[in-house]
Design a protein around this motif. Structure first.
Motif, mmCIF file in Angstrom:
data_model
loop_
_atom_site.group_PDB
_atom_site.id
_atom_site.type_symbol
_atom_site.label_atom_id
_atom_site.label_comp_id
_atom_site.label_asym_id
_atom_site.label_seq_id
_atom_site.Cartn_x
_atom_site.Cartn_y
_atom_site.Cartn_z
ATOM 1 N N GLY A 76 35.430 35.211 37.380
ATOM 2 C CA GLY A 76 36.666 35.617 38.039
ATOM 3 C C GLY A 76 37.583 36.436 37.164
ATOM 4 O O GLY A 76 38.658 36.838 37.596
ATOM 5 N N ALA A 77 37.210 36.693 35.921
ATOM 6 C CA ALA A 77 38.080 37.440 35.014
ATOM 7 C C ALA A 77 38.254 38.882 35.488
ATOM 8 O O ALA A 77 37.290 39.548 35.860
ATOM 9 C CB ALA A 77 37.497 37.429 33.603
ATOM 10 N N ASN A 78 39.496 39.329 35.483
ATOM 11 C CA ASN A 78 39.823 40.707 35.842
ATOM 12 C C ASN A 78 40.336 41.384 34.586
ATOM 13 O O ASN A 78 41.474 41.168 34.177
ATOM 14 C CB ASN A 78 40.884 40.716 36.942
ATOM 15 C CG ASN A 78 41.288 42.125 37.341
ATOM 16 O OD1 ASN A 78 40.857 43.109 36.744
ATOM 17 N ND2 ASN A 78 42.136 42.235 38.357
ATOM 18 N N THR A 79 39.503 42.195 33.953
ATOM 19 C CA THR A 79 39.870 42.813 32.675
ATOM 20 C C THR A 79 40.482 44.182 32.846
ATOM 21 O O THR A 79 40.763 44.865 31.869
ATOM 22 C CB THR A 79 38.630 42.922 31.774
ATOM 23 O OG1 THR A 79 37.643 43.721 32.429
ATOM 24 C CG2 THR A 79 38.063 41.540 31.465
ATOM 25 N N THR A 80 40.704 44.595 34.087
ATOM 26 C CA THR A 80 41.283 45.923 34.335
ATOM 27 C C THR A 80 42.494 45.804 35.246
ATOM 28 O O THR A 80 42.650 46.556 36.202
ATOM 29 C CB THR A 80 40.249 46.867 34.968
ATOM 30 O OG1 THR A 80 39.779 46.276 36.204
ATOM 31 C CG2 THR A 80 39.075 47.095 34.029
ATOM 32 N N ALA A 81 43.356 44.836 34.968
ATOM 33 C CA ALA A 81 44.560 44.639 35.779
ATOM 34 C C ALA A 81 45.441 45.893 35.725
ATOM 35 O O ALA A 81 45.585 46.524 34.678
ATOM 36 C CB ALA A 81 45.338 43.434 35.282
ATOM 37 N N GLU A 82 46.033 46.251 36.861
ATOM 38 C CA GLU A 82 46.910 47.420 36.919
ATOM 39 C C GLU A 82 48.106 47.227 36.007
ATOM 40 O O GLU A 82 48.695 46.146 35.944
ATOM 41 C CB GLU A 82 47.382 47.658 38.353
ATOM 42 C CG GLU A 82 46.291 48.114 39.304
ATOM 43 C CD GLU A 82 46.853 48.386 40.682
ATOM 44 O OE1 GLU A 82 46.796 49.552 41.121
ATOM 45 O OE2 GLU A 82 47.364 47.450 41.315
ATOM 46 N N VAL A 440 40.780 33.783 30.417
ATOM 47 C CA VAL A 440 41.636 34.340 29.381
ATOM 48 C C VAL A 440 41.466 35.851 29.258
ATOM 49 O O VAL A 440 42.402 36.576 28.898
ATOM 50 C CB VAL A 440 41.377 33.640 28.029
ATOM 51 C CG1 VAL A 440 40.004 33.978 27.486
ATOM 52 C CG2 VAL A 440 42.457 33.996 27.026
ATOM 53 N N GLU A 441 40.271 36.352 29.575
ATOM 54 C CA GLU A 441 40.046 37.788 29.466
ATOM 55 C C GLU A 441 40.914 38.586 30.433
ATOM 56 O O GLU A 441 41.186 39.771 30.198
ATOM 57 C CB GLU A 441 38.564 38.106 29.711
ATOM 58 C CG GLU A 441 37.620 37.538 28.651
ATOM 59 C CD GLU A 441 37.905 38.077 27.259
ATOM 60 O OE1 GLU A 441 38.498 39.173 27.159
ATOM 61 O OE2 GLU A 441 37.533 37.414 26.281
ATOM 62 N N THR A 442 41.347 37.951 31.523
ATOM 63 C CA THR A 442 42.231 38.651 32.453
ATOM 64 C C THR A 442 43.564 38.972 31.783
ATOM 65 O O THR A 442 44.058 40.107 31.843
ATOM 66 C CB THR A 442 42.469 37.804 33.716
ATOM 67 O OG1 THR A 442 41.221 37.623 34.398
ATOM 68 C CG2 THR A 442 43.456 38.490 34.659
ATOM 69 N N LEU A 443 44.155 37.973 31.134
ATOM 70 C CA LEU A 443 45.426 38.214 30.450
ATOM 71 C C LEU A 443 45.235 39.147 29.265
ATOM 72 O O LEU A 443 46.046 40.049 29.041
ATOM 73 C CB LEU A 443 46.045 36.898 29.983
ATOM 74 C CG LEU A 443 47.396 37.054 29.266
ATOM 75 C CD1 LEU A 443 48.465 37.553 30.230
ATOM 76 C CD2 LEU A 443 47.851 35.758 28.614
#
Length: 475
Positions: A76-82, A440-443
């Motif tokens: 579920g990690a989003n590593t390209t958040a706007e 954590v990769e999302t942040l």
């Protein structure tokens, strides 16, 4: 009283690996214009820095009840958040008509702290040999001052933290270990005084013992922050306090009659710019009195002509409105905060990576540290809340804290939980949302995109205006 962290949310079943805490001075105090009042006492702003379920029930303004979370997944990690600004959720705090025409302070209590004051204090005096006339509020206090009650509150806060992270979770040892626990302060000496009491509360054996406090050189301190960032200063100055932006002047013009009343009662010169560019100074003076069981001020020539509680409440609503406007409601709050606080969040990202075995910590001697406690100011916490795009922004109270807890599940994926005043933080940014077991990769991806790994983008951001939207302060 401060709500214990362990009582406010369900503890996860994962292994906690690392914790970073950023808090305002954890004291009740008479303070300067950059510091506020204690969250940990049942005083004026006891609840403002965390929006409890009680306040939500009274006002419809707090965080919603915690839903039962679904099991988090590494996928579920989003590593390209706007990297764009999202508006906060509208509430009474940032609705000007409610600020001007409302009553009360959104359901928070005003119960003065009961401890006696310090045995020593500053007492202001004027000398017949000094021909200069002092400006500002006429009184015998010199800001900042820390009361005995404030120091005791700091000590109790240390006791509370130890009860959660040592006694309950076993995350930090029972006895102080400098290789595991570290404390950092700003170049303002009050933060060191607070840290000294907090440490003794966590570890009684450290009372009257030498204990290191991490601090960066004043010219580059990222925690306060004190490093020079002309772009951030220009952005804040273009839409916030001291600016002539119509959106900022709207609340000052709407509250002109209140200014006139308070100026007349206090003797503050109506032309004193620093008292009339924002409600900061009146907020400080009035709330300091109430937090310390003092009466609201009266006209020095007529002791029956005094500030009313309704007038003080309006000042407090205006102060809350201003912080929400400066740090969240304006779309320039994100680029201004990223530039001025980007180095600290880059250090946070580096420490999280280190805890996961990805490189060194942000401190050369801190490779074994797993509990990092930062004692800072309301401007520090406000910038961090702006970067995380908190859903409901308020003026951070004394003792307000943002806590980053890093967890690992079954030796595999890493997850982050972010607490704000003992509750799960909720962000307006759709990629962050409810910061409860977030991959954590999302942040990290979001922070890297804003400030660069190691803060590499910050020097450029502080020299070159970079705006996501056209509007006030964006050239």
């Amino acid at each position: 009283m401060r709500r214990p962290l362990s009582h406010s949310i369900q503890l996860p079943s994962y292994k906690i690996l690392f914790l970073s805490l950023l808090g305002i001075l954890t004291i009740q105090t008479v303070v300067s214009t950059i510091m506020r009042y204690s969250q940990s006492t049942p005083s004026l702003f006891a609840g403002i820095s965390y929006l409890s379920a009680t306040v939500q029930a009274q006002t419809g303004y707090g965080y919603p009840p915690s839903p039962t979370p679904s099991a988090p997944s590494c996928k579920g990690a989003n590593t390209t958040a706007e990297l764009i600004w999202y508006p906060p959720v509208k509430s009474d705090v940032d609705t000007l008509s409610t600020v001007i025409n409302g009553t009360g302070i959104y359901g928070f209590p005003i119960n003065p702290y009961g401890n006696s004051s310090a045995s020593t204090y500053w007492e202001v005096y004027t000398s017949p040999s000094n021909p200069l006339v002092p400006e500002g509020f006429n009184g015998t206090c010199q800001f900042p001052q820390i009361t005995g009650g404030g120091l005791d509150d700091s000590h109790q806060h240390g006791v509370d933290l130890k009860a959660v992270y040592s006694t309950m979770l076993g995350f930090i040892p029972e006895q102080y270990n400098a290789n595991i626990t570290s404390y950092r302060v700003t170049n303002n000496v009050i933060t060191s005084q607070v840290a000294s009491m907090l440490i003794a509360g966590m570890y009684p054996s450290r009372a009257n013992q030498d204990t290191p406090l991490l601090i960066q050189p004043a010219s580059i301190d990222s925690l306060e922050p004190a490093y020079t960032c002309s772009v951030a200063s220009a952005l804040y100055g273009s839409y916030g306090s001291g600016s002539t932006a119509p959106a900022w002047l709207a609340h000052l013009n709407a509250s002109a009659s209140l200014y006139a009343t308070l100026d007349r009662l206090s003797g503050v010169n109506p032309n004193a710019t620093d008292w009339h560019m924002s409600w900061d100074h009146y907020f400080d003076n009035l709330s300091a009195r109430l937090c310390h069981a003092k009466a609201l001020p009266c006209n020095i020539a007529n002791k029956t002509d005094c500030v009313t509680m309704a007038e003080a409440d309006e000042v407090f609503r205006l102060g809350e409105y201003e912080y929400s406007f400066i740090y969240r409601d304006s779309n320039q709050s994100l680029p201004a905060s990223v530039a001025s606080y980007g180095i600290w969040v880059a250090e946070l990202a580096q420490n999280l990576r280190h805890a996961m075995g990805q490189g060194n910590s942000s401190v050369a001697s801190g490779n074994s540290i797993r509990y990092r406690h930062n004692v800072a100011h309301d401007g520090s916490v406000s910038r961090l809340l702006a970067i995380l795009q908190i859903e409901h922004m308020v003026w951070p109270g004394m003792g307000a804290e943002v806590i980053f807890e890093l967890y690992q599940k079954d030796g595999g994926c890493y997850f982050l939980r972010v607490l704000w005043g003992g509750q799960i933080m909720v962000s307006s940014h759709p990629a962050l949302g409810r910061l409860d077991m977030l991959p954590v990769e999302t942040l990290l991806g979001y922070l890297d995109g804003l400030v660069g790994v190691g803060g590499s983008k910050v020097p450029g951001l502080c020299k070159t205006p970079e705006c996501a939207f056209d509007g006030e302060g964006c050239k």
